[in-house]
Structure formats: C-alpha cells, structure tokens
Design an enzyme around this catalytic site. Sequence first.
Site, short mmCIF file in Angstrom:
data_model
loop_
_atom_site.label_atom_id
_atom_site.label_comp_id
_atom_site.label_asym_id
_atom_site.label_seq_id
_atom_site.Cartn_x
_atom_site.Cartn_y
_atom_site.Cartn_z
N HIS A 17 0.81 -1.22 0.00
CA HIS A 17 0.00 0.00 0.00
C HIS A 17 0.84 1.26 0.00
O HIS A 17 0.40 2.32 -0.41
CB HIS A 17 -1.03 -0.05 1.12
CG HIS A 17 -2.15 -0.97 0.77
ND1 HIS A 17 -2.19 -2.27 1.19
CD2 HIS A 17 -3.19 -0.80 -0.08
CE1 HIS A 17 -3.24 -2.86 0.64
NE2 HIS A 17 -3.86 -1.99 -0.12
N ARG B 226 -15.41 1.35 -2.97
CA ARG B 226 -15.22 0.08 -2.29
C ARG B 226 -15.52 0.27 -0.81
O ARG B 226 -15.00 1.21 -0.19
CB ARG B 226 -13.78 -0.40 -2.46
CG ARG B 226 -13.52 -1.62 -1.60
CD ARG B 226 -12.19 -2.22 -1.86
NE ARG B 226 -11.12 -1.45 -1.27
CZ ARG B 226 -9.83 -1.71 -1.48
NH1 ARG B 226 -9.50 -2.68 -2.30
NH2 ARG B 226 -8.91 -0.99 -0.90
N GLU C 246 -10.53 -10.98 -5.80
CA GLU C 246 -9.19 -10.89 -5.22
C GLU C 246 -8.71 -12.24 -4.73
O GLU C 246 -7.58 -12.37 -4.26
CB GLU C 246 -9.18 -9.92 -4.03
CG GLU C 246 -9.72 -8.55 -4.38
CD GLU C 246 -9.46 -7.53 -3.30
OE1 GLU C 246 -8.46 -6.82 -3.39
OE2 GLU C 246 -10.26 -7.47 -2.35
N ASN D 50 -3.67 -7.07 -7.12
CA ASN D 50 -2.64 -7.11 -6.07
C ASN D 50 -2.91 -8.29 -5.14
O ASN D 50 -2.03 -9.11 -4.87
CB ASN D 50 -2.66 -5.82 -5.25
CG ASN D 50 -2.57 -4.58 -6.12
OD1 ASN D 50 -2.03 -4.65 -7.21
ND2 ASN D 50 -3.11 -3.47 -5.65
N ASP D 51 -4.14 -8.35 -4.66
CA ASP D 51 -4.47 -9.47 -3.77
C ASP D 51 -4.64 -10.76 -4.55
O ASP D 51 -4.28 -11.83 -4.05
CB ASP D 51 -5.73 -9.15 -2.96
CG ASP D 51 -5.39 -8.31 -1.73
OD1 ASP D 51 -4.39 -8.64 -1.07
OD2 ASP D 51 -6.09 -7.32 -1.46
N CYS E 147 -8.71 -3.13 -11.12
CA CYS E 147 -8.35 -1.93 -10.36
C CYS E 147 -7.08 -2.14 -9.54
O CYS E 147 -6.71 -1.29 -8.74
CB CYS E 147 -9.50 -1.48 -9.47
SG CYS E 147 -9.95 -2.70 -8.25
C1 PEP Z 1 -6.05 -5.18 -5.06
O1 PEP Z 1 -5.91 -6.02 -4.17
O2 PEP Z 1 -5.60 -5.32 -6.23
C2 PEP Z 1 -6.78 -3.93 -4.79
C3 PEP Z 1 -7.10 -3.11 -5.76
O3 PEP Z 1 -7.06 -3.64 -3.48
P1 PEP Z 1 -5.94 -3.15 -2.45
O4 PEP Z 1 -4.67 -2.94 -3.22
O5 PEP Z 1 -6.41 -1.90 -1.81
O6 PEP Z 1 -5.87 -4.31 -1.53
MG MG Z 2 -7.09 -5.80 -2.37
#
Ligand code: PEP
Ligand code: MG
Length: 563
Positions: free
Chosen positions: A188, A327, A417, A440-441, A488
């Site tokens: 993050h 979200r 995710e 990402n997740d 996203c």
């Molecule tokens: C992700 O996991 O790709 C996402 C967009 O959420 P975050 O990065 O806030 O976990």
């Molecule tokens: Mg995420």
Amino acid sequence: MTDREILGGIGVSAGTASGAAALVTPAAGVDPNEPASTDPAADGQRVREALAAVSASLRERAARAGSETSRAVLEATAALATDRGLAKAVDKELAKGSGVTRALCDATEVFASKLRKLGGYMAERVTDLYDIRDRATAFLRGLPEPGVPDLAEPAILVAHDLAPAETATLNPALVRGIVTEAGGATSHTAILAAQLGIPAIVQAKGITQRAAGGTVLAIDGGVGEVIIAPTPSDVEELEQRSRRRAQALAGSSGEGATRDGHKVKLLANIGTAEDAAAAAAKDVEGAGLFRTEFLFLEREAAPSIEEQTETYASVLESFGDRRVVVRTLDAGADKPLAFADLGPEDNPALGRRGLRLSQAREDLLHTQLAALAAAHARVPDAELWVMAPMVSTLEETRWFAEAARSHGLPRVGVMVETPAAAIRAAQLLDVADFASIGTNDLSQYTMAADRMQGELAHLLSPWQPAVLSMIRATCQGGAATGKPVGVCGEAGGDPLMALVLVGLGVASLSMAPSKVGAVCAALRLHDLDTCRQMANFAVDAPTADDARAAVLAIADPVLRDLV
Ligand code: PEP
Ligand code: MG
C-alpha cells in the site's frame, strides 16, 4: 566523497528525479540495556526534560508549517507532550522500578487507553501520543529523532520501509522521490506513492547505508534504477528519458480506446476527497476504485454517518456524471484500523479482513452504505457503483448485494481478489452487477506470496501465467453473464499489461491518475486483435518473464519508452 554506484530496485511509480537523500529514521524502541530506576524523582525529571524537548521541537516545526491544518496538528501534539497526566503516569512506572524508556513506553500505553475510553477527539490523539513516545525515547537514548524528517528543501526520501499512514501524509512539493529497501510493488505504500504522483522505487537493497548524510541521488521510478552520486551525464541521460517519455505520451488524451476504436474506460484510483478533486480535473473517465479505508488509516474512532456522507458527496460532486466505484471498508491485514480491530491474528492476510470484517462489524458496513446512499441522494446525477473487497463465496456475494440494495444503492459489485472468486466468477456475477479484479491481492492469494514480502516480488508479478489464468477465468465469467469486469489493481496501470488485460476481455482499467496517460497511449497504438493475440501469448507462456517478453516482442517499439 561518495562513489558513483547504480542500485537496482523495483520501479513502482514512474518518473525521474534527482536531489539530496533525506533519511527516514526508524523508531528506536525501549533501550534493552537500561538499568532499573533507583532514583525515580531524578528519572522523572529526565523524562520531563525529554518531553519538553520534543514539545519545543514540534512547536518549532509548527511555526514553519506550510498550512494552517499542519500548524494546528503540530501545536496540539506539542501541547500533549507536556500534558501533566502523561508525566504522572511515567512517575508511577518509575516508582515500580522500570528504567526511563520502559517507564515512558508503559505509561504511554496507560495514557493511550484512557484517551481511547474517552472516545471521539481524544481517542484520535492516540497516534500523536505514540509519535511523542518515539521522539522522547530517541531523545533519552541520544539517538536521532525518528520518522519522516522535516524537509526544508525538496529531497529524495530514503527509508527502510514506510508505513501507508506515513506515505499518505507526505508533501509531494517537497518529496521529489521515494526509495525504500523493503516493500513490494503492490504494497500500500507503493500504491500511495503512485497516487501522489511521486516517482518511487522499492527493494533497493543497501540504499539506507549508501544514502546516509545527504548523498545526491538520481532515480528512475519507471525502470527502478537509483544512481548514487550521479555524474552530470547521468542526470542528462535521465532527463532525456523523461523527454522521450513525454513525447510518447503526447496526444494521448481523451477516452480510452484501442487503435480500432474498441472502448476501454480509463479510471482513477483514489483514496481521499482531495484525490478525487485532483483526479477529476485530469483526463479520466471516472474513479474505478475509491479505497475508503484510506480516509481512516490514522483514526482511532469510527467516523460518523454525517462525516462520511459529506466526504462521499464531495467525491461524487468532483466527478459530476462520471462513474465512481466505491469500495466499502477494506480494513485488516496491512491496513489495520484502530476502530475496526478484531484482535490479533497469526495470519492477518488470511484472517478477518475486507468483507469478512464487515460481516463481524455489520454496524460499520451499514453506516457506510447509508452514508453512500445519502451522498447519492444529494448528487443524484452521479453514476455510483459500490463493491465489496475480499469476496470468496456466493453466500458472501448475496449477503453484500442484499445489504447494499437494502439501502437503495443501484449498482452492486464484488472485487475478485481470491482464486475462489475468480474461478466461480460466473456464479458470483449471477448475483452481482459487476466485478472488479484486484490484481494485487489476486496475485498474493494465487501465488501464496505475501504482498508485503518484497523478497517474493517475482512471485507477485501479475505476469505469472497462473495469475493471468485467474484473470481469464474471471473475464469468462463476465462474458457468460454479460456483466462487466474491470481491473483496479496495480496491473491495470502497467501499459504493457493493460494491453493483455484488454485482450482478455477487461472493460475498464483503474489506476493512479499519474499512470492513465501511458496506458491511454499504449491502447491507441494497438488494435483489439493484437491485444487478444498478446493475451493468448501471455497466458500460454511457460513463465512470467516469457509472458512479458512475448508481449513486448509484438508491441509497438514506442512502448519501451512508456514502461
Ligand atoms: C487489489 O488487491 O488489487 C486492490 C485493488 O485492493 P488493495 O490494493 O487496496 O488491496
Ligand atoms: Mg485488495
């Protein structure tokens, strides 16, 4: 004099910068070797002196603060440092025989829990209290003041790692670039740096040692290169790269579409109302991910429905009739929120985070949904979409959809995710109106590799064929149900990967606003058939490196200046 040296890392926010390094000092913590207190009165005096010194230094910073808000915050923290209640709590700990830093640390906890009990504004002050503890501890131990240094001039911030809360408060006018030893591309902190448009590199091993004492650095946040003590020709070369990039970006404004006119919505990732206003002024078609938890990272108490309504209405107003995908709270794991804490867990990333936490704290979710509905009523022209994070099952999808629809929210979606959601996307999309892939997740859970663990960056790459297979499965679910699937996660902001995602069937890409221009330019250079061919090559490639190389080989050569 420092020798010239080049360090490689992972570029997480494109752009070049040069300037003197400013080191972020980690908090020192309790002195493990300190003796027990034998003279509590004298030790109490020492701690009071440390707290007074911290207070004076904060007041000095307040006098130089750039804005009225930061001045007020610093003044208030300075006053808290000399609060008599804190000093008295320290006396009690000293009387038990604790050494000075141990006494300060334990007294801080006692004082913090009192503030938490008072709730509201007082509870909010706990973060400031910990900051005071860390500064006074460093003073007592004769160590440098911890935290992000107070910059008088623009500099490149160098840290072992930065917490999301620290990154969120950086001033882009003074922080020209960020280089960290640790951290991953989808941490993050990296996301926030891109959000602020600050060039950033993570995983630059050895940088904190090499950049001590204000060494000059030149960095390229696109390719992930740090030059220590650069020569004038290094700086010139970086400037040339910047110019080539600007040329490649020129004329890439307007709606997202491939060369043959296949439309792909290009949206912004935002975390605050200020982000929204800044992003909306740019050439974006809306917001594809409003990370609402970023509003509350440093908060000790849950925000009221009125406050949330104000914030959401202001975000919707910023985007006019453009789409805004909100979200719901994604707290837990690396984004702990004090007011949504369910207690310690051995594996927080696999624990009660995201939607799971909302199920345990329905009050928080319903307040947020009610605030969103109220904001929408105030800005009825807004195209409001709402989605839940960390969904794994059909039951969770039904539960969330029902909750959101009970507040009259018109478009309800799920984030994909987890592998579970990806391979069952068709079933989830029977219930939900849309899906948004959080790459990402999804990478973290598909590859079983912690996204905070920078050492595993190669496993976390969205180019991993297994991750691409998960994205393809999700898009197939979208095609089967006729529901839109967007991306996203950070992958959406990589111009080369964006082509693959479009080829797989993704209808919208959401990213830090600073990345939209490069993705727009990349799409304009390729037709949909080429994107589909790229997608096939990438999914069928034996390894992540092969996947990327295969796509780069058939991409327009200008892409090399964009990535
Ligand atoms: C992700 O996991 O790709 C996402 C967009 O959420 P975050 O990065 O806030 O976990
Ligand atoms: Mg995420």
